[in-house]
Motif scaffolding. Sequence first.
Motif, mmCIF file in Angstrom:
data_model
loop_
_atom_site.group_PDB
_atom_site.id
_atom_site.type_symbol
_atom_site.label_atom_id
_atom_site.label_comp_id
_atom_site.label_asym_id
_atom_site.label_seq_id
_atom_site.Cartn_x
_atom_site.Cartn_y
_atom_site.Cartn_z
ATOM 1 N N UNK A 64 -13.040 16.379 -5.156
ATOM 2 C CA UNK A 64 -11.594 17.297 -5.207
ATOM 3 C C UNK A 64 -11.189 17.238 -6.707
ATOM 4 N N UNK A 65 -11.765 16.631 -7.620
ATOM 5 C CA UNK A 65 -11.363 17.166 -9.043
ATOM 6 C C UNK A 65 -12.395 18.258 -9.417
ATOM 7 N N UNK A 66 -11.699 19.280 -10.350
ATOM 8 C CA UNK A 66 -12.573 20.392 -10.517
ATOM 9 C C UNK A 66 -13.526 19.816 -11.587
ATOM 10 N N UNK A 67 -14.542 20.649 -11.892
ATOM 11 C CA UNK A 67 -15.582 20.173 -13.031
ATOM 12 C C UNK A 67 -14.708 20.041 -14.515
ATOM 13 N N UNK A 68 -13.745 20.993 -14.785
ATOM 14 C CA UNK A 68 -12.869 21.009 -15.805
ATOM 15 C C UNK A 68 -12.039 19.911 -15.854
#
Length: 86
Positions: A64-68
């Motif tokens: 769920x965490x974005x790549x950034x």
Amino acid sequence: MKPTTFEEAIALTQKFTSKPSNEELLKLYGLYKQATEGDNVSERPGGFDFKAAAKYNSWLGFKGKSKSEATALYLELVEKIAEKYI
């Protein structure tokens, strides 16, 4: 030393003079995979491959965490543990 890019952080981990703890290594792995590939959609390793299962679970923990976001967390973690291992 504060890495400012993902590539600098990766390079910094290769300069460690001693090995981080298993917990730190798993967190680095999970964040690296999330930052480079996104959510873990692979099948869970079966059998008695405990190392692969631990790596799988670490990566899954960042789902769920974005790549950034994962990249930023990776940079923070490398900066934090670099003090101990360089």
